[in-house]
Design an enzyme around this catalytic site. Structure first.
Site, short mmCIF file in Angstrom:
data_model
loop_
_atom_site.label_atom_id
_atom_site.label_comp_id
_atom_site.label_asym_id
_atom_site.label_seq_id
_atom_site.Cartn_x
_atom_site.Cartn_y
_atom_site.Cartn_z
N LYS A 178 0.88 -1.18 0.00
CA LYS A 178 0.00 0.00 0.00
C LYS A 178 0.91 1.23 0.00
O LYS A 178 1.43 1.62 1.03
CB LYS A 178 -0.88 -0.01 1.25
CG LYS A 178 -2.21 0.72 1.12
CD LYS A 178 -2.14 2.17 0.71
CE LYS A 178 -1.82 3.12 1.83
NZ LYS A 178 -1.70 4.53 1.37
N GLY A 231 7.03 5.81 7.66
CA GLY A 231 6.16 6.99 7.65
C GLY A 231 6.34 7.77 8.93
O GLY A 231 7.40 7.74 9.57
N SER A 232 5.29 8.46 9.32
CA SER A 232 5.38 9.36 10.48
C SER A 232 5.29 8.58 11.80
O SER A 232 4.65 7.53 11.86
CB SER A 232 4.25 10.38 10.41
OG SER A 232 3.01 9.72 10.43
N GLU A 253 10.04 2.32 10.38
CA GLU A 253 11.06 3.34 10.13
C GLU A 253 10.34 4.67 10.11
O GLU A 253 9.52 4.93 9.23
CB GLU A 253 11.74 3.02 8.79
CG GLU A 253 13.09 3.67 8.67
CD GLU A 253 13.01 4.99 7.99
OE1 GLU A 253 12.88 6.00 8.71
OE2 GLU A 253 13.06 5.02 6.75
N CYS A 287 13.79 10.90 5.66
CA CYS A 287 13.79 10.55 7.09
C CYS A 287 15.15 10.82 7.69
O CYS A 287 15.25 11.25 8.83
CB CYS A 287 13.48 9.07 7.28
SG CYS A 287 12.08 8.53 6.33
N GLU A 386 10.83 16.84 13.81
CA GLU A 386 11.14 16.64 12.40
C GLU A 386 10.28 17.61 11.57
O GLU A 386 9.06 17.57 11.65
CB GLU A 386 10.83 15.20 12.01
CG GLU A 386 11.22 14.88 10.59
CD GLU A 386 11.00 13.42 10.24
OE1 GLU A 386 9.90 12.89 10.53
OE2 GLU A 386 11.92 12.79 9.68
P1 ADP Z 1 3.63 11.36 6.02
O1 ADP Z 1 3.37 12.21 7.21
O2 ADP Z 1 5.03 11.31 5.61
O3 ADP Z 1 2.63 11.53 4.91
P2 ADP Z 1 2.21 9.07 6.98
O4 ADP Z 1 2.68 8.32 8.14
O5 ADP Z 1 0.99 9.90 7.10
O6 ADP Z 1 3.45 9.90 6.53
O7 ADP Z 1 2.00 8.13 5.73
C1 ADP Z 1 2.87 7.05 5.41
C2 ADP Z 1 2.04 5.92 4.84
O8 ADP Z 1 1.11 5.50 5.85
C3 ADP Z 1 1.18 6.29 3.63
O9 ADP Z 1 1.13 5.18 2.75
C4 ADP Z 1 -0.17 6.54 4.24
O10 ADP Z 1 -1.23 6.34 3.33
C5 ADP Z 1 -0.20 5.50 5.33
N1 ADP Z 1 -1.13 5.80 6.42
C6 ADP Z 1 -1.53 7.02 6.88
N2 ADP Z 1 -2.43 6.88 7.88
C7 ADP Z 1 -2.60 5.54 8.08
C8 ADP Z 1 -3.36 4.76 8.98
N3 ADP Z 1 -4.17 5.31 9.87
N4 ADP Z 1 -3.27 3.42 8.91
C9 ADP Z 1 -2.44 2.83 8.01
N5 ADP Z 1 -1.71 3.51 7.12
C10 ADP Z 1 -1.76 4.86 7.16
#
Ligand code: ADP
Length: 484
Positions: A178, A231-232, A253, A287, A386
């Site tokens: 995804k 991601g975050s 990560e 990152c 960050e």
């Molecule tokens: P950024 O702040 O860098 O956009 P995110 O952590 O929001 O990072 O997003 C990283 C990935 O996690 C993306 O593929 C996003 O669609 C997915 N994502 C965001 N929210 C959720 C969630 N609640 N559950 C699972 N995946 C998520």
């Protein structure tokens, strides 16, 4: 004419391109000018369910019986196909993310490297034997985890595809990916290439869509055996909680606030360009961006003046102009970065250097000037949080212990750079930094397929890249044989 892709707004499940259950698509926006470059499928829980089931069938079927040699060949073939399509992939990547074409191309080559590297590694995942009681033979065999879920961000879509799938496929897992809704068109194309080189149905499944729909459905799915997330930190916590409900282990990560420690005996000419490049690369949306420069007080004034001169020469523009950096990914990200800068101004933190906007940075694009600020108090959010944008902060330190205290003093711990010509100090400091990677007299944000990568604390846990990733995507099984 504006660039558009012909890629289908569909998911790839069980070897077929299929419409999402929602019947809806999401527009993909070019950050350089705001035009729509294509559409992706708005996948959700139903599509994820089908993808996980397809991966399970593949894993329990023929894919589960492939030899490491066969898997290695497939991965290597994909690496070669990526190189053969590098112009096309780089163009998609640059338009989708706004990164300069040069960087997009090097990202695509790095993507190919992941498949070359893990293609070569597939048949080198060895087990072990353990001396035990007389009459027994003990073997440790490393087995794939099974069905692996992968949720990845938008900053390096192509590279993330290689990083997260390379090791998983080499070790025989079947995958559900995804990617991020902000940018993932190159991943749709890469998935087509994977199908063309012969990855069997169900081995790579792609479901695009929003994080709280497709992403949440994948991370909470009881049918996966392992989850890889980049991601975050906030979403990392959500992911980890939902995976825990099903006892699904994860590698996370989650970013950083990576320091560069500049000691008074540093080779300044070497350090300056590396420090600038570590924050402007990908517009700071990395990152492992080097976002804090810790400078020894005795050289603070001269070093920071030289750093400011270099920052003032940095140019920002459209990906097409191929300058030092492009826009940030979206309006949301632009506002986030602007918020940090506004609060810094409110708090009286001096701006000491600022890059220039090129004429190609037009209306409709998400451009932010790279900014150097300092001195920043260690307690300020700019020294701790960050930003994920081209914002570099400078902090003075007195001596080695002070430098280490500041460097280790945030919630993050991803990577660090150490600049000193003193050999003993290089190793002493490297060993005391609580981060996953340390670069001495250099800085490697984002690079190095061969190098294990991951963090401590809020930067996450587990390791991607290198042979460490092969361990993450396998589990040890102990077989005890009584031959007495
Ligand atoms: P950024 O702040 O860098 O956009 P995110 O952590 O929001 O990072 O997003 C990283 C990935 O996690 C993306 O593929 C996003 O669609 C997915 N994502 C965001 N929210 C959720 C969630 N609640 N559950 C699972 N995946 C998520």
């Amino acid at each position: 004419m504006a660039f558009t892709t012909k890629l289908p707004p569909q998911n790839y499940i069980d070897g077929q391109w299929v419409d999402p259950a929602s019947g809806e698509a999401i527009d993909m926006i070019c950050p350089s000018d705001g035009h729509v470059i294509g559409k992706i499928a708005r996948g959700g829980a139903k599509d994820i369910g089908l993808a996980v089931a397809a991966a399970r069938r593949a894993f329990e079927g023929e894919w589960g019986r492939t030899t490491a040699t066969e898997r290695g060949r497939l991965l290597s073939r994909l690496g070669a196909a990526i190189l053969a399509h590098q112009d096309e992939l780089a163009e998609i990547e640059a338009n989708d993310t706004g990164k300069p074409l040069r960087l997009a191309r090097s990202d695509v080559v790095a993507t190919a490297r992941y498949f070359e590297y893990y293609g070569g590694a597939a048949d080198k995942v060895h087990g072990d034997t353990i001396p035990f009681v007389d009459g027994y033979q003990v073997m440790i065999v490393r087995e794939p985890r099974g069905v692996t879920g992968h949720i990845i961000p938008w900053n390096y879509p192509a590279q993330m595809f290689g990083r997260t799938l390379g090791a998983a496929l080499a070790t025989g897992n079947a995958t559900v990916l995804k990617p991020a809704e902000e940018a993932c068109m190159s991943i749709v194309r890469l998935t087509q290439l994977a199908a063309e080189v012969g990855f069997p149905p169900g081995v790579i499944n792609l479901v695009t869509g929003y994080g709280d729909e497709a992403g949440a459905a994948l991370s909470s799915h009881a049918g996966i055996d392992f989850l890889s997330f980049t991601g975050s930190p906030e979403v990392g916590v959500l992911i980890q909680k939902s995976a825990a409900e099903n006892h699904v282990p994860c590698v996370l990560e989650l970013g950083g606030k990576s320091p560069q420690l500049v000691f008074e005996d540093a080779n300044v000419e070497k350090a300056l360009p590396a420090i600038i490049s570590a924050i402007i690369q990908n517009a700071g949306q990395t990152c492992s961006a080097g976002s804090r420069v810790l400078v020894q007080r005795s050289i603070y004034e001269t070093f920071v003046a030289a750093l400011a001169t270099r920052m003032n020469a940095v140019r920002v523009g459209s990906h097409k102009a191929d300058l030092d950096l492009g826009p940030v990914i979206s309006k949301v990200q632009l506002n986030r970065v602007a918020g940090f800068l506004e609060r810094a101004q409110r708090d009286g933190i001096p701006v000491i250097g600022e890059g220039r906007l090129d004429a190609s940075a037009g209306e409709g694009g998400f451009f932010v000037k790279p900014t150097l600020l300092g001195p920043v108090p260690v307690s300020h959010e700019l020294a701790r949080e960050e930003v994920f944008g081209p914002v570099l902060v400078v902090i003075p330190f007195d001596d080695e212990n002070d430098a280490l205290r500041i460097a280790n003093g945030t919630d993050y711990g991803l990577i660090a750079g150490v600049w000193t010509e003193n050999g003993a100090r290089q190793l002493r400091v490297a060993k005391k930094l609580r981060v996953g990677q340390v670069y001495v007299n250099g800085y490697g944000a984002g690079g190095g397929i061969e190098l294990p990568f991951g963090g401590f604390k809020k930067s996450g846990h587990g390791r991607e890249k290198g042979f460490e990733a092969l361990r993450e995507y396998t589990v040890a099984k102990t077989i005890v044989l009584n031959h007495g």
